[in-house]
Design a protein around this motif. Structure first.
Motif, short mmCIF file in Angstrom:
data_model
loop_
_atom_site.label_atom_id
_atom_site.label_comp_id
_atom_site.label_asym_id
_atom_site.label_seq_id
_atom_site.Cartn_x
_atom_site.Cartn_y
_atom_site.Cartn_z
N MET A 98 -18.76 17.18 16.13
CA MET A 98 -19.39 15.95 16.58
C MET A 98 -18.32 14.99 17.10
O MET A 98 -17.26 14.89 16.50
N THR A 99 -18.67 14.29 18.15
CA THR A 99 -17.75 13.28 18.65
C THR A 99 -17.93 11.99 17.84
O THR A 99 -18.92 11.82 17.12
N LYS A 100 -16.96 11.12 17.98
CA LYS A 100 -17.01 9.83 17.29
C LYS A 100 -18.29 9.07 17.68
O LYS A 100 -18.96 8.49 16.83
N ILE B 262 -21.36 10.55 15.93
CA ILE B 262 -21.39 10.16 14.52
C ILE B 262 -21.89 8.73 14.38
O ILE B 262 -22.76 8.43 13.56
N GLU B 263 -21.33 7.84 15.19
CA GLU B 263 -21.75 6.44 15.14
C GLU B 263 -23.23 6.29 15.46
O GLU B 263 -23.93 5.51 14.82
N GLN B 264 -23.71 7.05 16.43
CA GLN B 264 -25.12 6.99 16.79
C GLN B 264 -26.01 7.50 15.65
O GLN B 264 -27.04 6.90 15.36
N GLU B 265 -25.60 8.58 15.01
CA GLU B 265 -26.39 9.11 13.89
C GLU B 265 -26.43 8.11 12.74
O GLU B 265 -27.47 7.92 12.11
N ILE B 266 -25.32 7.45 12.47
CA ILE B 266 -25.29 6.43 11.42
C ILE B 266 -26.27 5.31 11.75
O ILE B 266 -27.04 4.88 10.89
N GLU B 267 -26.26 4.85 12.99
CA GLU B 267 -27.20 3.80 13.39
C GLU B 267 -28.65 4.26 13.26
O GLU B 267 -29.51 3.51 12.81
N ASN B 268 -28.92 5.50 13.65
CA ASN B 268 -30.27 6.04 13.53
C ASN B 268 -30.71 6.10 12.07
O ASN B 268 -31.86 5.78 11.74
N LEU B 269 -29.80 6.50 11.19
CA LEU B 269 -30.14 6.58 9.77
C LEU B 269 -30.37 5.19 9.17
O LEU B 269 -31.26 5.01 8.33
N LYS B 270 -29.61 4.22 9.60
CA LYS B 270 -29.83 2.85 9.14
C LYS B 270 -31.20 2.34 9.58
O LYS B 270 -31.91 1.68 8.82
N PHE B 271 -31.58 2.68 10.81
CA PHE B 271 -32.91 2.31 11.30
C PHE B 271 -33.98 3.00 10.46
O PHE B 271 -34.99 2.39 10.10
N LEU B 272 -33.76 4.25 10.11
CA LEU B 272 -34.70 5.00 9.29
C LEU B 272 -34.85 4.36 7.91
O LEU B 272 -35.96 4.27 7.37
N LEU B 273 -33.75 3.88 7.35
CA LEU B 273 -33.82 3.17 6.06
C LEU B 273 -34.70 1.94 6.16
O LEU B 273 -35.54 1.68 5.30
N GLU B 274 -34.51 1.17 7.22
CA GLU B 274 -35.34 -0.02 7.43
C GLU B 274 -36.81 0.36 7.56
O GLU B 274 -37.68 -0.30 6.99
N GLU C 258 -19.64 8.68 7.49
CA GLU C 258 -18.58 7.69 7.48
C GLU C 258 -17.24 8.32 7.12
O GLU C 258 -16.21 7.95 7.68
N LYS C 259 -17.25 9.29 6.20
CA LYS C 259 -16.01 10.01 5.87
C LYS C 259 -15.51 10.78 7.07
O LYS C 259 -14.31 10.79 7.38
N GLU C 260 -16.44 11.46 7.77
CA GLU C 260 -16.07 12.23 8.97
C GLU C 260 -15.52 11.30 10.05
O GLU C 260 -14.57 11.63 10.74
N LEU C 261 -16.12 10.14 10.17
CA LEU C 261 -15.70 9.16 11.18
C LEU C 261 -14.27 8.69 10.90
O LEU C 261 -13.47 8.52 11.83
#
Length: 52
Positions: A1-3, A6-18, A46-49
């Motif tokens: 995965m590119t940086k 990874i950042e996009q997946e983190i944002e998507n997961l945060k949206f999913l939490l909301e 975040e560790k991978e990032l």
């Protein structure tokens, strides 16, 4: 995965939490498990990032 991926997946997961904070999962145990899985995945990403 590119940086960026990874950042996009983190944002998507945060949206999913909301989204799930609105109470769509009624069973408390299922809700807790789902939220914990999302948080675990965010921590992994975040560790991978940090390695990049």
């Amino acid at each position: 995965m590119t940086k960026e991926e990874i950042e996009q997946e983190i944002e998507n997961l945060k949206f999913l939490l909301e989204f799930h904070s609105e109470g769509f999962i009624k069973d408390p145990t299922e809700y807790e498990n789902h939220i914990n899985n999302i948080l675990d995945r965010i921590a992994e990403l975040e560790k991978e990032l940090k390695k990049k």
